[in-house]
Motif scaffolding. Structure first.
Motif, mmCIF file in Angstrom:
data_model
loop_
_atom_site.group_PDB
_atom_site.id
_atom_site.type_symbol
_atom_site.label_atom_id
_atom_site.label_comp_id
_atom_site.label_asym_id
_atom_site.label_seq_id
_atom_site.Cartn_x
_atom_site.Cartn_y
_atom_site.Cartn_z
ATOM 1 N N VAL A 1 -0.111 -12.888 -10.829
ATOM 2 C CA VAL A 1 -0.954 -11.714 -11.045
ATOM 3 C C VAL A 1 -0.239 -10.457 -10.577
ATOM 4 C CG1 VAL A 1 -2.144 -11.933 -8.819
ATOM 5 C CG2 VAL A 1 -3.282 -10.764 -10.701
ATOM 6 N N ASP A 2 -0.454 -9.429 -11.336
ATOM 7 C CA ASP A 2 0.058 -8.105 -10.967
ATOM 8 C C ASP A 2 -1.165 -7.208 -10.982
ATOM 9 O OD1 ASP A 2 1.171 -5.520 -11.016
ATOM 10 O OD2 ASP A 2 1.624 -5.662 -13.153
ATOM 11 N N PHE A 3 -1.588 -6.826 -9.829
ATOM 12 C CA PHE A 3 -2.840 -6.091 -9.697
ATOM 13 C C PHE A 3 -2.559 -4.773 -8.997
ATOM 14 C CE2 PHE A 3 -6.323 -4.778 -7.024
ATOM 15 C CZ PHE A 3 -7.440 -4.913 -7.815
ATOM 16 N N ALA A 4 -3.147 -3.717 -9.485
ATOM 17 C CA ALA A 4 -2.973 -2.418 -8.825
ATOM 18 C C ALA A 4 -4.275 -1.636 -8.869
ATOM 19 C CB ALA A 4 -1.865 -1.625 -9.505
ATOM 20 N N ASP A 5 -4.638 -1.092 -7.748
ATOM 21 C CA ASP A 5 -5.743 -0.148 -7.654
ATOM 22 C C ASP A 5 -5.142 1.162 -7.202
ATOM 23 O OD1 ASP A 5 -8.045 -1.318 -8.414
ATOM 24 O OD2 ASP A 5 -8.874 -1.605 -6.413
ATOM 25 N N ALA A 6 -5.376 2.206 -7.943
ATOM 26 C CA ALA A 6 -4.795 3.480 -7.529
ATOM 27 C C ALA A 6 -5.872 4.539 -7.525
ATOM 28 C CB ALA A 6 -3.676 3.883 -8.470
ATOM 29 N N ALA B 1 0.869 -1.173 0.000
ATOM 30 C CA ALA B 1 0.000 0.000 0.000
ATOM 31 C C ALA B 1 0.903 1.217 0.000
ATOM 32 C CB ALA B 1 -0.894 -0.005 1.227
ATOM 33 N N THR B 2 0.641 2.115 -0.923
ATOM 34 C CA THR B 2 1.543 3.245 -1.106
ATOM 35 C C THR B 2 0.755 4.535 -1.205
ATOM 36 O OG1 THR B 2 2.832 1.762 -2.492
ATOM 37 C CG2 THR B 2 3.476 4.075 -2.501
ATOM 38 N N GLN B 3 1.247 5.537 -0.546
ATOM 39 C CA GLN B 3 0.660 6.863 -0.738
ATOM 40 C C GLN B 3 1.761 7.838 -1.142
ATOM 41 O OE1 GLN B 3 -0.991 9.659 2.397
ATOM 42 N NE2 GLN B 3 -2.842 9.032 1.348
ATOM 43 N N SER B 4 1.566 8.438 -2.308
ATOM 44 C CA SER B 4 2.507 9.460 -2.760
ATOM 45 C C SER B 4 1.793 10.794 -2.741
ATOM 46 C CB SER B 4 2.961 9.182 -4.192
ATOM 47 O OG SER B 4 3.624 7.961 -4.277
ATOM 48 N N VAL B 5 2.417 11.759 -2.134
ATOM 49 C CA VAL B 5 1.903 13.123 -2.174
ATOM 50 C C VAL B 5 2.955 13.929 -2.903
ATOM 51 C CG1 VAL B 5 1.325 15.142 -0.775
ATOM 52 C CG2 VAL B 5 0.647 12.860 -0.018
ATOM 53 N N GLY B 6 2.544 14.690 -3.876
ATOM 54 C CA GLY B 6 3.584 15.446 -4.561
ATOM 55 C C GLY B 6 3.073 16.224 -5.748
ATOM 56 N N HIS B 7 4.024 16.685 -6.538
ATOM 57 C CA HIS B 7 3.730 17.667 -7.563
ATOM 58 C C HIS B 7 3.747 17.030 -8.935
ATOM 59 C CE1 HIS B 7 4.474 20.119 -4.150
ATOM 60 N NE2 HIS B 7 5.647 19.550 -4.019
ATOM 61 N N GLY B 8 3.071 17.675 -9.835
ATOM 62 C CA GLY B 8 3.177 17.244 -11.214
ATOM 63 C C GLY B 8 4.610 17.448 -11.643
ATOM 64 N N THR B 9 5.140 16.503 -12.390
ATOM 65 C CA THR B 9 6.515 16.697 -12.838
ATOM 66 C C THR B 9 6.507 16.983 -14.320
ATOM 67 O OG1 THR B 9 6.719 14.357 -13.118
ATOM 68 C CG2 THR B 9 7.651 15.273 -11.120
ATOM 69 N N ARG C 1 -2.445 17.005 -3.707
ATOM 70 C CA ARG C 1 -2.245 16.112 -4.852
ATOM 71 C C ARG C 1 -1.725 14.803 -4.297
ATOM 72 N NH1 ARG C 1 -1.280 19.466 -9.452
ATOM 73 N NH2 ARG C 1 -0.805 17.558 -10.533
ATOM 74 N N LYS C 2 -2.473 13.757 -4.454
ATOM 75 C CA LYS C 2 -1.921 12.502 -3.950
ATOM 76 C C LYS C 2 -2.430 11.287 -4.706
ATOM 77 C CE LYS C 2 -5.088 12.081 -0.066
ATOM 78 N NZ LYS C 2 -5.233 12.454 1.329
ATOM 79 N N THR C 3 -1.655 10.254 -4.620
ATOM 80 C CA THR C 3 -1.980 8.986 -5.239
ATOM 81 C C THR C 3 -1.867 7.907 -4.174
ATOM 82 O OG1 THR C 3 -1.073 9.718 -7.340
ATOM 83 C CG2 THR C 3 -1.336 7.341 -7.037
ATOM 84 N N THR C 4 -2.932 7.169 -3.999
ATOM 85 C CA THR C 4 -2.915 6.087 -3.025
ATOM 86 C C THR C 4 -3.156 4.793 -3.779
ATOM 87 O OG1 THR C 4 -3.987 7.635 -1.552
ATOM 88 C CG2 THR C 4 -3.864 5.370 -0.809
#
Lengths: 1006, 486
Positions: A475-480, A388-396, A446-449
Motif C-alpha cells: 500500500v502507498d497511502f498519503a494524507d496531505a 511525516a513531512t511538513q513543507s513550508v514554501g512558495h508556489g513555484t 503556505r504549508k503542506t503537512t
C-alpha cells in the motif's frame, strides 16, 4: 510394462535409501579480505534450493544426502564459490570480494536475475552511493548517476518535485514519469502540495535504500505492461542480516545558500536608467522633458517633490528574501537477526531551512523491515514505514508578486523602502502593485503537512524446491493537508479581511499479487525459470477543500474563525488495473540467454471497446566470454551481447477520459445561487493506451580483471497511438476529444563506463565512472490531417519546440529592437506569421562524471553532472533586461549593455519609457532574444570522507567512525543568463533556484 | 500436490474471470448526459451554467463592459499602472480584441441542448409555466449571444463596407441551432451570412417574446437577474436599431420600458444607482456572488474595480491593476453640474481621471453587471426617433434623461444635429459600459483615438473593426473563413 514399473520402483527405493544416508557438514565462512566471519551467507546444496545461512559467527551446519557432491556458497558482494565435498565433514570457506560485479543480482520486476544473465538494459545505483547525500528524495540523487536517466529539479524548494525522464520524452499528453516501485509497491509518484512543492517519494528515506535499479529497455520493463513505457525505477530497501546487530548512526549539519544570484541595480543606478528612458520617450513624443521629470520625481519621492534628493535611496529587495539556510540530517538504524528472523529498523529526521526565507522541510521517517522463516517452506516478510513531512514554501512557477516572492523581489523598484522608519512594512510602493513582497513572504503562511506510508507484506511458500508461490500486498497511502493563510495585515488582503484556504488530499493506492515462480536446471546445462501471476492495482484520490475570508483578527489563523466561506470542493478520481503476468528466462550454460515477458492489462482508464491490452517483450543475450574460445583471452572477464524488443504502454492521464460526462460547475459555476450542470467532455469508447515499441541492443563488458567495465546501448523507441486531443471546431461547444493517433520516434545511444585508473599496493585507488546519453526525438505524425499542436508540437520536429519571433538585434542607428519577418527582412513590428522555430527543449546529450579517490581511510568523491543543447525561455529576462523601459528593477547588463550611442552593436534596445516606440512593437516582446541554450556542467557533489583507523576506534569500543564533509552544487559552468540552468521549468519565471549546500557529518557504526 | 495446483489455478482463473468488473470505477464529480435531461431541474441547471458563463471576464464580467471603451475613445490606458492589461487593446494593435468565441459557443451549445430536448419533457401541470419560462429564457439567451458574436466578428446588415479589406464581406458567425451531444455532430461548419444570423436572432427573440407574453411578469429587483419579457423586447429593439428598422425598434423599446413589464426605472441619483447592489435601471443584470466568484486573487487580478481604480486608492487601500483611465476627450464632454460628472475622481502623478462606476457595490472588487439598462433603451429610442427624422421627439427623449441627470437641457438640439448629440449623450451616460465600440462601428464614422494615444483615426473600413476568429478555429477549418487581413 511390468518391468518398467519394477525398475521405477527400484529407482525410487534407491533414491529414498540414498536420502536416508545423510551426513552433517559444518564449517565457517570468512571474508578473504580481512578474515572476519561472514554472517548471513547462503550455503546450498549445489543444484537444489535446500540450504541454510551462516550465523553471526559465520558458522553453518547443513545436513546433506550422501550423494551430494558440492555446496554452493553465495553472498551479495562476494564471488560465489562452489566447494566440492570430500570425505571431511568440515568445510571452511573464505569468500573473495566481488570487484567485477559478476555476482550482482538485479531485481527485474517480480523476480531477480544475476547481472551476468541479464539481457535487458538496467542501470543500477547502489544505496551506498547516495545514503549520506543531503538530498531529501532518492530520485534527486539519481541525477548524473545512470546513463539515459535525465533528472530535472523543478524547484530549489527542499524536498521538491523532480522530473525524471528515462531515454528522453516520447509522449505529448501521456504520463512522462517512470513507474516507481518501492519493495514491490507501485507508488503514485508526484506531488501532494497545492501550496508549494512536496515530493511523494520523500516517504522513503534515501538512507534506507539498498539499491535502485532502472529498467530502461522495453522488453524488461514490459512485465509492467501499460504503465511501463517511461521505464521503471525499482527501489529495494535494506533488509536484515543474520548475525551481530549492526547499529549505524549518522549526523550531518550544514548550510544552504544562494547559487547564482542576479546582479541587480541599486537605487541610483535604476533611477538614472529610468531618467534615460523618460528622456528618450519625451524627445520622441514631443512631451516637455522638464514636465516629465517633475512628474517622475513626484511618482518616486511623493507628491510635491519635483526635484530628486541629493542622495537617491537604495534598498536591496532581492537579497532580502534570501538567507543562509540550514540542513540537518539525522539517521539511526539497526540491522541484524538470526537464521529465522532478520530485521532492519531505521529512523531518520530531516530539518532543512531553504535558502529563501519562509521555505523549509521537516521530515521524520520510521521503517521496520522484517523477514521471518516460519518453516522450511514458508516465509513471511514485511516492510512497514511511516513518514511525516511538513513543507513550508512558495508556489513555484506560478503567480506574479503573489504566491511566490521571486518576481516581486526582482522587479520592485529599488528606491522603494522595504520598511518604514518605525520598522513596519512600507506599503506606499510604486511600481510594485501595492504589494510588499518581503512582507508577503514573512506574513503569508503556505504549508503542506503529509503523513505517508509505503508498506507491504508478502508470504512465500516453497511448494517444491523448484516452485515458489508468493502472495503479496502493498500500500502507498498519503494524507496531505495544504494550508494557506493571508492575513489582513497584507494590504492586498485587507479589503477581504484576510483569506484562508485548506485542502485535504487522500491518496489510497494499493497493489496485490499472487505469483508462482518455477526454477529448474535440466541436464545441468539448461537453466529455466518461469513466473506466472495475477496482479491488481487500485488508486484513488479524494480531495476536500475550503476557502474563507474575513478574519476578525490576523492572529486568528484557523479557518473556523473567518466570517465568510468563499469556496468549497470535494473531488474524487481513481483508476483500477487488473493484470495477468508471465515471464520466462532460459539460458544454456549461461552462454545463450533468452527472456520473455508478457502482461495482459485491463484498465478502468481505457474505453469500453478497449478494456484490455497485451504487452510484452523478448530479449536475448550471448555471453561471449562464456565460450571456450574466449577462455584464452585473459583480459576479458565478461563480455555479453544483447538485443531486445518490447511493447509497453502509456496510460491515459485522465481517469474518466473515455466517457461522455456532464460536470457540476460547483460554487464558482453557480448562477444566482442556483447550481449548474455543464457538458465537460465527449466520450470515446475506443480510447486506449499509447503503445511504445522499443528495439534495443547492447554490450556489457568487464575487462582487465574488472578494472574497466561498462555497458553500451543503442535504442529506437516508437510511441504510437499517442493520446491526443483531436481539435474539434470550438463552435460545437467542445474544443477537442481525446483519441489515439500519431507517433513519436526517439533514438538514442547511452554508455556507462567504470574504470579503476590507479590501484597501488600502498592503498591509493582512483576510480572513475562516466555516463553519457544522446537522445533525439521526433514527432512523426499527429491526428489525421493535423500537422501541429500549438507552437510546441510540429510534425517533423522534435517535441517541445520553442517557437517565436527571430530577434535581429538592435538597430545600431537608433537603438530599436529589430526582428526578422518570414521573408528574412528586418521588421520592427513582427506579426504572428513571422514566428518561427528557434530551438527545442530537449538536450542533445546529458550525463555524469564521477571520480573517487581513496587512500586508506580517506575517500574523496567528485561528481560532475552535465546537460547540453536544450533551449529554454528565460522569461525573467524579458522584464529585467528591458533597459529601464518600465518600472521594474533591472539586471546590470540592462544598464551597461543597452544601446546608447549610434553605431553601437548590442542586443539590448535603448531605454524607452512605456516600451513602445511609435512604429515599433513593445521592445520586450518574447523573441529569440529571450531564448537561450541552458547547457551546463555542474560540480554536483564533492564528498570527503575519513574513516578513522579501527585500531583507535576499537579502543573506545566503536568499530567504525567516519567523518565527512560534502558540498552539493558547488560550481556551475554555463552561459545561461537566468539564475539556474537546471531549473528552466515553466519559462523560468518565478522559479525557486537550486541552492548550494555544504555539510559536515559523522557516521558511527557498531 | 496436483490438487494444490488445481486450487491455485482456479483461484487465479476466477480472479481473471471477474477482471472486467475489477477495472470498473464510476466518477463521482460528473454524471452521464442521459441523467441530466430527465427532469426540469436538470434543464434549469444547464441554463444556470449558461448564465454563469456570461459573467466570465472575457465576456460581460469585464471585457464587454470595458474593452469597448478602450478600443474606442473613452479610455486612456496608463501602461505603467495597468500591469499589461489592455495596453495593446488601447492602441488597437492587430489582434488585441474581444475574444468571446469560445465562451459564446459553450453557452450556445448548452442552450441548444436545452432547446433540443425541452419540448419532449413532460412535467406536471404545476410546472408548465416554469418549463415555458426556461424555454423562453433559453431562446432569448441564444439570441443575445448570437447578437454579441455577430457584432464582434461581423459587420451589421447596414454597415458592410464597399471599400477596403472587408469590402462586401458579409460573413457573420457559425450558426449552430442544434446541440452537440456526441462527436459525430461536432463537424466543421462555415460562417453564415450577416443576414442569416440576424434573421435567426430575430426568430429566437420573437419566439421567446411569444412565450413570455403568456407568462406572468414579476417586477421585483431580482427579476432582472434572468432574461425576462422586458429584456427580450429591449434586445429585439436593439437588434432592429442595428438593422435600422426604426419604427419596429421604437415599438419594442416602449414595451420594454413599460413599468408593468420591468423593475427598471430611470434613477433619480445616477451615482447612487451604481452604488446599489442591484441597479434600479437594470432590465437585465448579471449577478455575481462575491464570496465564491470574486474571492482571493480573482478580484485584484481581473475585476472591473481593479481595472478602473488606482492601486491603494479609496477608503480602504486595495491593490489593483488599475490602468484604465478616463480619456481627456470623454472628461471634456461633461458639465460640472451633471450628476454623471460626480462619477469621476482625479488621482496620481501625473494626475489622471478615474471612474468610480464600478465601486465594489456588491462587495469588495465585486459589482453586478447591468447588461440592459433603462437609460440605454431610452437613448436607443431617441436614436431611432432621430433615424425617422423625428428630431423633436428625439430631443425630448434625450431631455427626459438629462433632466433626471441634473444636466442642462437648453443645448439639446432639435434638428439633425441631434443625431451626433445622441452619440455624445451615450458617451456621457454609458461610458465604461462597453457600448462605445459597437456604437462607433455600426455608425461607420471611424474611430478617432484620444490624442494622448497619438493613434489618429482608424478608418471605418479598417480590418481591425472586426475581431479575429481564434487561430485554432481557422487552422482547423480554413473555409470558415477568417476575417479579412488576419
Amino acid at each position: 510394462m511390468k518391468k518398467l514399473l519394477q525398475s521405477l520402483f527400484i529407482l525410487l527405493f534407491v533414491a529414498s535409501t540414498a536420502m536416508a544416508q545423510n551426513r552433517t557438514i559444518t564449517g565457517t565462512v570468512t571474508s578473504k579480505e580481512d578474515g572476519l566471519p561472514l554472517p548471513g551467507v547462503s550455503v546450498k546444496v549445489k543444484g537444489s534450493s535446500t540450504g541454510v545461512s551462516t550465523g553471526a559467527n559465520g558458522r553453518f551446519s547443513i545436513v546433506v544426502g550422501a550423494n551430494v557432491s558440492a555446496l554452493e556458497i553465495t553472498s551479495i558482494g562476494y564471488v560465489t564459490q562452489t566447494v566440492n565435498l570430500g570425505s571431511s565433514n568440515t568445510v571452511n570457506v573464505s569468500l573473495e570480494t566481488d570487484s567485477k560485479g559478476l555476482s550482482e543480482v538485479v531485481v527485474t520486476g517480480y523476480g531477480t536475475q544475476k547481472k551476468t544473465q541479464l539481457t535487458g538494459s538496467v542501470s543500477i545505483v547502489s544505496g551506498k552511493d547516495i545514503e549520506n547525500l543531503p538530498v531529501q528524495t532518492f530520485d534527486k540523487a539519481l541525477q548524473g548517476r545512470a546513463a539515459g536517466v535525465q533528472v530535472t529539479t523543478n524547484s530549489g524548494q527542499p524536498g521538491s518535485g523532480i522530473t525524471v525522464n528515462i531515454r528522453g520524452l516520447s509522449t505529448i499528453n501521456g504520463a512522462t514519469q517512470p513507474l516507481y516501485i518501492v519493495d514491490g509497491v507501485q507508488v503514485s509518484a508526484g506531488g501532494v502540495s497545492t501550496q508549494t512543492t512536496q515530493n511523494v517519494l520523500g516517504a522513503i528515506n534515501p538512507a534506507d535504500i539498498e539499491s535502485i535499479q532502472i529498467l530502461k529497455d522495453a522488453a524488461t520493463a514490459s512485465i509492467y505492461g501499460s504503465q511501463a513505457a517511461n521505464g521503471v525505477v525499482i527501489v529495494t530497501t535494506k533488509r536484515g542480516r543474520a548475525g551481530k546487530t549492526q547499529i549505524t548512526a549518522a549526523v550531518q549539519q550544514g548550510v544552504n545558500e544562494q547559487l547564482r544570484p542576479y546582479d541587480m541595480l541599486t537605487g541610483p543606478e535604476w533611477y538614472n536608467l529610468r531618467l534615460d528612458a523618460i528622456k528618450n520617450w519625451a524627445a520622441r513624443t514631443g512631451y516637455p522633458y522638464a514636465d516629465a521629470l517633475e512628474e517622475w520625481n513626484e511618482t518616486i519621492f511623493g507628491a510635491g517633490v519635483t526635484t530628486a534628493p541629493a542622495v537617491i535611496p537604495s534598498y536591496d529587495w532581492y537579497n532580502e528574501i534570501f538567507r543562509v539556510g540550514r540542513t540537518g540530517q539525522y539517521d539511526l538504524s539497526a540491522r541484524g537477526g538470526n537464521e529465522k528472523t532478520k530485521f532492519f529498523i531505521s529512523a531518520g529526521y530531516n530539518d532543512i531551512k531553504g535558502a529563501v526565507m519562509a521555505s523549509s522541510y521537516n521530515r521524520g521517517n520510521l521503517r521496520a523491515n522484517l523477514d521471518h522463516q516460519i518453516s522450511d517452506k514458508v516465509s513471511f516478510e514485511t516492510s512497514i514505514t511511516l513518514a511525516a513531512t511538513q513543507s513550508v514554501g512558495h508556489g513555484t512557477n506560478r503567480g506574479f508578486y503573489t504566491n511566490t516572492p521571486f518576481t516581486g523581489a526582482l522587479f520592485t523598484p529599488p528606491t522603494n523602502a522595504i520598511y518604514n522608519p518605525d520598522g513596519t512594512y512600507n506599503n506606499n510602493l510604486y511600481g510594485a502593485y501595492g504589494y510588499n513582497v518581503v512582507q508577503g513572504i514573512n506574513e503569508e503562511q503556505r504549508k503542506t503537512t503529509s503523513v505517508q506510508t509505503i508498506s507491504n507484506v508478502a508470504l512465500n511458500y516453497q511448494v517444491l524446491p523448484e516452485l515458489k508461490l508468493r502472495a503479496y500486498a502493498g500500500v502507498d497511502f498519503a494524507d496531505a493537508k495544504n494550508y494557506n493563510y493571508r492575513p489582513s495585515t497584507l494590504p492586498a488582503y485587507a479589503p477581504t479581511g484576510g483569506t484562508g484556504n485548506e485542502n485535504f488530499i487522500r491518496n489510497v493506492n494499493y497493489n496485490t499479487s499472487v505469483t508462482a515462480n518455477y526454477n529448474k536446471t535440466f541436464n545441468n546445462d539448461h537453466n529455466f525459470s518461469a513466473l506466472a501471476g495475477f496482479e491488481y492495482r487500485s488508486a484513488s484520490q479524494t480531495q476536500l477543500s475550503v476557502g474563507v475570508q474575513g478574519f476578525p483578527s490576523p492572529l486568528l489563523t484557523l479557518l473556523g474563525s473567518a466570517s465568510t466561506n468563499t469556496s468549497y470542493g470535494s473531488t474524487f478520481t481513481g483508476y483500477k488495473i487488473a493484470s495477468l503476468i508471465g515471464n520466462i528466462n532460459y539460458d544454456y550454460k549461461g552462454k545463450y540467454l533468452l527472456t520473455g515477458n508478457l502482461r495482459y492489462d485491463g484498465s478502468s482508464r481505457f474505453g469500453a471497446d478497449q478494456k484490455f491490452g497485451l504487452f510484452g517483450g523478448v530479449s536475448a543475450g550471448w555471453r561471449i566470454s562464456g565460450e571456450d574460445f574466449m577462455k584464452s583471452v585473459s583480459f576479458v572477464n565478461d563480455l555479453k551481447l544483447r538485443a531486445s524488443y518490447g511493447v509497453t504502454g502509456v496510460q491515459p492521464t485522465a481517469d474518466f477520459g473515455a466517457l461522455t460526462l456532464f460536470t457540476s460547475g460547483g460554487a464558482a459555476g453557480a448562477y444566482n445561487g442556483g447550481g449548474s450542470l455543464r457538458p465537460s467532455q465527449l466520450g470515446n469508447a475506443a480510447l486506449s493506451w499509447e503503445a511504445s515499441k522499443q528495439l534495443g541492443a547492447g554490450l556489457d563488458f568487464s575487462l582487465f580483471g574488472g578494472r574497466l567495465s561498462g555497458a553500451f546501448d543503442v535504442f529506437k523507441k516508437n510511441n504510437t497511438k499517442l493520446l491526443l486531443s483531436r481539435t474539434l471546431p470550438a463552435n460545437s461547444g467542445f474544443t477537442g476529444i481525446t483519441e489515439n493517433a500519431g507517433e513519436v520516434e526517439s533514438k538514442g545511444i547511452e554508455t556507462e563506463l567504470t574504470s579503476v585508473n590507479i590501484n597501488t599496493k600502498s592503498g591509493f585507488k582512483w576510480s572513475t565512472s562516466f555516463n553519457i546519453a544522446f537522445v533525439k526525438n521526433k514527432l512523426l505524425s499527429l491526428n489525421a490531417g493535423a500537422t501541429r499542436i500549438g507552437n510546441s508540437y510540429i510534425v517533423g520536429e522534435p517535441l517541445n519546440v520553442l517557437w517565436t519571433y527571430r530577434y535581429a538585434g538592435v538597430n545600431p542607428a537608433d537603438g530599436r529592437a529589430m526582428y526578422y519577418d518570414k521573408n528574412n527582412n528586418i521588421t520592427y513590428q513582427p506579426v504572428t506569421a513571422d514566428q518561427t522555430k528557434i530551438g527545442d527543449s530537449n538536450p542533445n546529450f546529458y550525463g555524469g562524471f564521477i571520480n573517487t579517490f581513496s587512500y586508506k581511510g580517506l575517500t574523496l568523491d567528485v561528481m560532475f553532472q552535465y546537460q547540453y543543447g536544450n533551449h529554454a525561455y528565460i522569461q525573467t529576462q524579458q522584464v529585467v533586461e528591458a533597459a529601464g523601459s518600465g518600472y521594474d528593477n533591472q539586471v546590470r547588463r540592462s544598464l551597461t549593455d543597452r544601446w546608447t550611442t549610434p553605431g553601437q552593436i548590442t542586443d539590448i534596445p535603448r531605454s524607452y519609457d512605456t516600451y513602445i516606440e511609435p512604429g515599433s512593437s513593445s521592445s520586450d516582446i518574447m523573441s529569440s532574444r529571450f531564448i537561450q541554450k541552458a547547457s551546463y556542467i555542474r560540480l554536483k557533489q564533492v564528498t570527503l570522507n575519513y574513516k578513522l583507523p579501527t585500531k583507535f576506534t576499537s579502543k573506545i569500543g566503536i568499530p567504525s567512525i567516519s567523518v565527512f564533509a560534502q558540498g552539493v552544487n558547488l560550481l556551475t559552468f554555463t552561459n545561461y543568463r537566468g539564475e539556474d540552468p537546471e531549473n528552466v521549468g515553466a519559462n523560468n519565471l518565478n522559479g525557486y533556484p537550486n541552492s548550494r549546500t555544504i555539510t559536515g557529518g559523522l557516521t558511527v557504526q557498531f | 500436490m496436483k490438487k494444490k495446483f488445481l486450487i491455485y489455478g482456479l483461484l487465479v482463473g476466477s480472479l481473471f474471470a471477474s477482471c472486467e468488473k475489477m477495472v470498473e470505477i464510476e466518477p463521482k464529480n460528473q454524471i452521464s448526459p442521459n441523467v441530466v435531461f430527465t427532469d426540469l431541474n436538470g434543464f434549469q441547471a444547464v441554463l444556470n451554467s449558461a448564465y454563469q458563463r456570461l459573467i466570465g471576464f472575457d465576456y460581460y464580467g469585464r471585457d464587454f463592459q470595458l474593452m469597448g471603451d478602450a478600443l474606442g475613445d473613452n479610455i486612456y490606458t496608463a501602461v505603467n499602472l495597468s500591469g499589461g492589461r489592455y495596453n495593446s487593446v488601447n492602441i488597437n494593435a492587430p489582434g488585441a480584441h474581444y475574444n468571446i468565441w469560445g465562451t459564446a459557443y459553450l453557452i450556445i451549445n448548452e442552450v441548444n441542448l436545452i432547446l433540443d430536448k425541452i419540448d419532449a419533457l413532460s412535467v406536471p401541470a404545476s410546472k408548465t409555466a416554469d418549463k415555458a419560462r426556461v424555454k423562453a429564457q433559453a431562446l432569448a439567451l441564444r439570441a443575445l449571444v448570437y447578437f454579441d458574436l455577430a457584432r464582434v466578428y461581423g459587420y451589421e446588415p447596414s454597415t458592410i463596407p464597399t471599400t477596403g479589406p472587408g469590402a462586401n464581406f458579409n460573413k457573420s458567425v457559425v450558426l449552430r441551432l442544434k446541440g452537440t451531444d456526441d462527436v459525430t455532430k461536432a463537424t466543421p461548419m462555415v460562417r453564415a451570412t450577416v443576414q442569416e444570423v440576424y434573421k435567426s436572432i430575430m426568430d429566437d427573440l420573437t419566439a421567446s417574446i411569444n412565450i413570455f407574453n403568456t407568462l406572468t411578469v414579476s417586477t421585483t429587483a431580482s427579476s432582472a437577474y434572468t432574461l425576462n419579457k422586458a429584456a427580450a423586447y429591449a434586445l429585439r429593439g436593439k437588434v432592429q436599431l442595428y438593422e435600422r428598422k426604426y419604427l419596429e425598434a421604437i415599438a419594442d423599446f416602449d414595451v420594454a420600458m413599460t413599468p408593468a413589464n420591468t423593475q427598471a426605472r430611470l434613477a433619480t441619483n445616477y451615482v447612487g444607482a451604481f452604488a446599489a447592489a442591484t441597479n434600479t435601471e437594470s432590465l437585465f443584470e448579471l449577478v455575481i456572488t462575491p464570496a465564491t466568484q470574486m474571492a482571493n486573487v480573482t478580484g485584484p487580478n481581473s475585476s472591473l474595480y481593479s481595472y478602473t481604480h488606482p492601486t491603494n486608492a479609496g477608503p480602504t487601500p486595495m491593490s489593483t491593476y488599475g490602468g484604465q483611465t478616463v480619456s481627456d476627450e470623454l472628461f471634456a464632454l461633461f458639465e460640472t453640474t451633471d450628476q454623471r460628472y460626480a462619477m469621476f475622481f482625479k488621482q496620481g502623478s501625473p494626475i489622471r481621471t478615474w471612474s468610480h462606476k464600478y465601486s465594489g457595490a456588491r462587495a469588495v472588487y465585486t459589482d453586478n453587471i447591468p447588461v440592459i439598462r433603462y437609460a440605454d433603451v431610452l437613448l436607443m429610442k431617441a436614436e431611432a426617433q432621430a433615424g425617422l427624422t423625428q428630431y423633436l421627439d428625439a430631443s425630448n427623449t434625450v431631455k427626459t434623461l438629462r433632466t433626471a441627470r441634473s444636466a442642462s437641457t437648453t443645448g439639446v438640439p432639435t434638428d439633425a444635429t441631434i443625431v451626433s448629440y445622441i452619440q455624445d449623450e451615450r458617451r456621457r451616460e454609458l461610458f465604461f459600459e462597453g457600448h462605445r465600440w459597437f456604437d462607433l462601428k455600426r455608425l461607420g464614422n471611424g474611430i478617432t483615438k484620444p490624442a494622448a494615444i497619438a493613434g489618429g483615426t482608424i478608418p471605418t473600413n479598417d480590418h481591425r473593426l472586426l475581431a479575429p476568429l481564434p487561430t485554432t478555429e481557422v487552422q482547423l477549418f480554413p473555409a470558415l473563413p477568417q476575417n479579412p487581413n488576419y
